[in-house]
Design a protein around this motif. Structure first.
Motif, mmCIF file in Angstrom:
data_model
loop_
_atom_site.group_PDB
_atom_site.id
_atom_site.type_symbol
_atom_site.label_atom_id
_atom_site.label_comp_id
_atom_site.label_asym_id
_atom_site.label_seq_id
_atom_site.Cartn_x
_atom_site.Cartn_y
_atom_site.Cartn_z
ATOM 1 N N TRP A 355 77.864 64.925 20.649
ATOM 2 C CA TRP A 355 77.382 63.917 21.159
ATOM 3 C C TRP A 355 75.391 63.606 21.228
ATOM 4 N N GLU A 356 75.266 65.248 21.104
ATOM 5 C CA GLU A 356 73.589 65.410 21.141
ATOM 6 C C GLU A 356 72.733 64.282 20.708
ATOM 7 N N GLU A 357 72.641 63.748 19.636
ATOM 8 C CA GLU A 357 71.905 62.761 19.367
ATOM 9 C C GLU A 357 71.962 61.738 20.193
ATOM 10 N N HIS A 358 72.908 61.389 21.124
ATOM 11 C CA HIS A 358 72.514 60.198 22.091
ATOM 12 C C HIS A 358 71.881 61.428 22.933
ATOM 13 N N TRP A 359 71.915 62.053 23.734
ATOM 14 C CA TRP A 359 71.519 62.784 24.968
ATOM 15 C C TRP A 359 70.408 62.240 25.066
ATOM 16 N N THR A 360 69.378 62.071 24.482
ATOM 17 C CA THR A 360 67.661 61.922 24.478
ATOM 18 C C THR A 360 67.766 60.173 25.116
ATOM 19 N N THR A 361 68.501 59.099 24.012
ATOM 20 C CA THR A 361 68.959 58.138 24.145
ATOM 21 C C THR A 361 69.073 57.798 25.630
ATOM 22 N N TYR A 362 69.851 58.131 26.501
ATOM 23 C CA TYR A 362 69.988 57.923 27.940
ATOM 24 C C TYR A 362 69.354 57.912 29.171
ATOM 25 N N THR A 363 67.922 59.513 29.116
ATOM 26 C CA THR A 363 67.444 59.418 30.013
ATOM 27 C C THR A 363 67.223 58.671 31.308
ATOM 28 N N ASP A 364 66.788 57.455 30.492
ATOM 29 C CA ASP A 364 66.431 56.282 31.355
ATOM 30 C C ASP A 364 67.453 55.636 31.946
ATOM 31 N N LEU A 365 68.627 55.984 32.128
ATOM 32 C CA LEU A 365 69.950 55.581 32.936
ATOM 33 C C LEU A 365 69.512 55.993 34.343
ATOM 34 N N SER A 394 75.817 51.282 35.202
ATOM 35 C CA SER A 394 75.994 51.377 33.553
ATOM 36 C C SER A 394 76.516 51.998 33.404
ATOM 37 N N CYS A 395 78.142 51.882 32.382
ATOM 38 C CA CYS A 395 78.862 52.934 31.932
ATOM 39 C C CYS A 395 78.695 53.303 30.319
ATOM 40 N N VAL A 396 78.649 54.409 30.157
ATOM 41 C CA VAL A 396 78.070 54.872 29.164
ATOM 42 C C VAL A 396 79.808 55.972 28.048
ATOM 43 N N LEU A 397 81.010 54.893 28.071
ATOM 44 C CA LEU A 397 81.740 55.589 27.771
ATOM 45 C C LEU A 397 82.065 56.664 26.121
ATOM 46 N N PHE A 398 81.880 57.635 25.582
ATOM 47 C CA PHE A 398 82.331 57.882 24.226
ATOM 48 C C PHE A 398 83.950 58.678 24.199
ATOM 49 N N GLY A 399 84.298 58.416 22.966
ATOM 50 C CA GLY A 399 85.678 58.783 22.510
ATOM 51 C C GLY A 399 86.938 57.719 23.193
ATOM 52 N N ALA A 578 69.599 51.193 22.130
ATOM 53 C CA ALA A 578 68.811 51.252 23.198
ATOM 54 C C ALA A 578 69.236 50.364 23.991
ATOM 55 N N PRO A 579 68.783 50.411 24.999
ATOM 56 C CA PRO A 579 69.045 49.087 26.323
ATOM 57 C C PRO A 579 67.936 48.084 25.865
ATOM 58 N N VAL A 580 68.260 46.892 27.173
ATOM 59 C CA VAL A 580 67.485 46.057 27.118
ATOM 60 C C VAL A 580 65.923 46.530 27.388
#
Length: 580
Positions: A355-365, A394-399, A578-580
């Motif tokens: 899921w590497e493509e999504h790593w930078t998306t969640y640095t703001d959690l 926040s909860c982000v679940l892959f798979g 991206a989040p709100v």
């Protein structure tokens, strides 16, 4: 006839109004100014608006301007060298001038400016003459001599950031032996900077001659609170790189390896992690490599050494130019259960390279959050310890998404604001009752909901029915992203036209055959302000040529805007995360 008493009228005494007199006086003052020798107060105003490169140019105008520049430099507390592609001789001379005239410098910044040994010597003199220097920010190459200057002449340094990721790290042009940051360099730096509280070293290979000292048997420092050693190189045959540390005030520790080390079979030894946190009983955040084989015995040691740990992240750094290298999950269900029972964890992040493509998306959690990327040791372990995450935001679940997991989350996490579900496994135990746990008690805190459904083989288990009663389940929802429910896209738009009217930000895709329903949706959602349309095949066509859907035409964008002028319609390409 009444006299004109407006602002432009002449006064009874025949003089022009005050505003015109002031303009005339200002023009006369400017005309009388000698720009070869401007007053100091005027020069101070100019200095505030000039960049550092322009300031250096001003120094060369004449001796008087050079003198005024030095006077302005005395009040300088922050120096940013990021505007220079290189530290040319005239810049180095100017820095020496700052060292001679200054003394109040508190912060130095150098982003992506290559530094060599000559620059290190001049900066060292700058450090020597500015005893109040408390913060240094660097990226790019760093000569070993500069580290020596820092530990020698920065006794009041409180924050040192040398932050690069593997992609932005630059290689110094000077030749020399590369040496990674290790326990010896850490000991020397902490000894020279007794007030250092925040040390972040990333992607560092010091080039050139390094300060040599004996390998320390122990490291002791009482001010350090944050320690990041990221993208560190490791020797495959070394048992440990750090001695036992006594860092009683350490609150945050991050240590990760370089890509090259992974490819060569190297990994951060668990002993290194244990040595650094050996006496840090108040540690709250720990981020380490997902390659570590965290056995039950090692987890017991973590529980014993850092009993107050509330944030644990396991991150894999294994991407390569040739592609992604799969990583076996090293943390099993038994070890995870031990960590959840023995530590007051509120934030848990288990990431996977797939899921590497999504790593930078969640640095703001913002903590507390839960980030789980398949393969996950066991969601049942999380469910059994859900009380640990009662304050979850926040909860982000892959798979490995299941009805049971989502139901448990909605019923016990009463402060949940953001929920993102990526259902990619056709074995996932989900159906249209996915959000039914909110039927009895509405989740009023949830503001962002993302449902990405793309099962890899097998029958589809989710449809638009899972979003019915959305307005009752999540009445304060601001952003909704629904991707992948392509088999029922017409019904999806109809459902959202009834149950999603309170949403302000909507992301949909792919919706290729729903022109009428989409127009009705935009009209029905009175509070809608943003609409992102995603097409899995890439960006939508922008021309008016005939296509399988009218969504991609410029005409359709204009029609959508005509129906609801307050909505900003965008083409979000292949997805939106991206989040709100």
């Amino acid at each position: 006839m009444e006299k004109n008493t407006g602002t432009g009228a002449r006064q009874p005494d025949g003089h022009p109004p005050a505003s015109k007199r002031r303009k005339t006086e200002h023009k006369n003052i400017i005309a009388r100014l000698s720009w070869s020798e401007p007053p100091q107060d005027i020069f101070h105003v100019l200095f505030d608006f000039l960049s550092l490169t322009d300031t250096i140019t001003l120094c060369l105008v004449c001796k008087y301007w050079n003198k005024l520049t030095k006077i302005c430099v005395r009040s300088l507390d922050c120096l940013d060298l990021s505007c220079f592609n290189r530290l040319a001789p005239n810049v180095l001379v100017f820095l020496v001038g700052i060292a001679l005239e200054g003394g109040g410098l508190k912060r130095l910044i150098s982003k992506k400016t290559p530094l060599d040994e000559k620059a290190a010597g001049v900066l060292g003199y700058l450090f020597l003459e500015n005893k109040k220097l408390s913060r240094l920010d660097f990226t790019g190459s760093m000569p070993g001599g500069l580290l020596r200057e820092i530990q020698t002449y920065c006794p009041n340094l409180e924050c040192l950031w040398k932050m690069d990721n593997q992609q932005t790290a630059e290689v110094c042009e000077s030749t020399g032996i590369e040496k990674a940051f290790d326990g010896r360099l850490l000991a020397d730096l902490l000894q020279g900077c007794p007030k250092l509280a925040d040390l972040r070293i990333g992607a560092v290979d010091f080039v050139g001659e390094m300060p040599r000292s004996e390998a320390p048997t122990a490291i002791e420092h009482f001010a350090l609170r944050v320690l990041h050693i990221e993208n560190m190189g490791f020797e495959t045959d070394a048992l440990t790189h750090f001695p036992t540390c006594k860092l009683p005030n350490l609150r945050e520790f991050v240590i990760t390896e370089k890509q090259d080390s992974i490819l060569q079979g190297g990994c951060i030894p668990f002993e290194d992690v244990l040595h650094v946190i050996w006496n840090s009983v108040d540690l709250e955040k720990l981020e380490i490599s997902a390659h570590l084989n965290l056995t039950v015995e090692k987890c017991k040691q973590l529980v014993e050494r850092v009993p107050k740990l509330s944030w644990l992240s396991l991150k894999p750094y294994t991407s390569t130019p040739e592609g992604v290298r799969p990583v076996e999950r090293r943390l099993n269900a038994e070890a995870l259960h031990l960590l959840l029972e023995g530590l007051p964890l509120q934030t848990l992040s288990l990431e996977n390279v797939e899921w590497e493509e999504h790593w930078t998306t969640y640095t703001d959690l913002q903590p507390p959050f839960l980030m789980l990327q398949s393969p996950i040791p066991s969601t049942s372990v999380i469910i059994q310890n859900i009380e640990r995450f009662s304050k979850l935001r926040s909860c982000v679940l892959f798979g490995s998404v299941s009805n049971e997991f989502v139901h448990t989350l909605l019923m016990h996490c009463h402060e949940l604001e953001r929920l993102e579900l990526y259902v990619m496994d056709h074995h996932a135990e989900v159906d249209d009752e996915l959000f039914s746990a909110a039927a009895t008690t509405a989740v009023t805190t949830l503001r962002t909901l993302h449902l990405h459904y793309r099962p890899r083989g097998g029958p589809e288990k989710l449809s638009h029915h899972c979003l019915q009663n959305l307005d009752k389940f999540f009445p304060n929802l601001c952003k909704l992203a629904v991707l992948g429910l392509s088999e029922s896209e017409t019904a999806l738009c109809q459902t959202l036209s009834k149950c999603g009217t309170h949403v302000q930000y909507l992301v949909l895709g792919p919706v290729l055959r729903t022109t009428t329903e989409l127009l009705q949706l935009v009209k029905s959602c009175s509070q809608l302000r943003k609409l992102d349309l995603c097409w899995d095949g890439g960006s939508l066509p922008r021309s008016d040529e005939e296509f399988t859907s009218a969504l991609g035409t410029t005409t359709m964008w204009r029609i959508l805007n005509k129906i609801n002028p307050t909505v900003v319609v965008r083409d979000a390409g292949g997805g939106h995360f991206a989040p709100v």
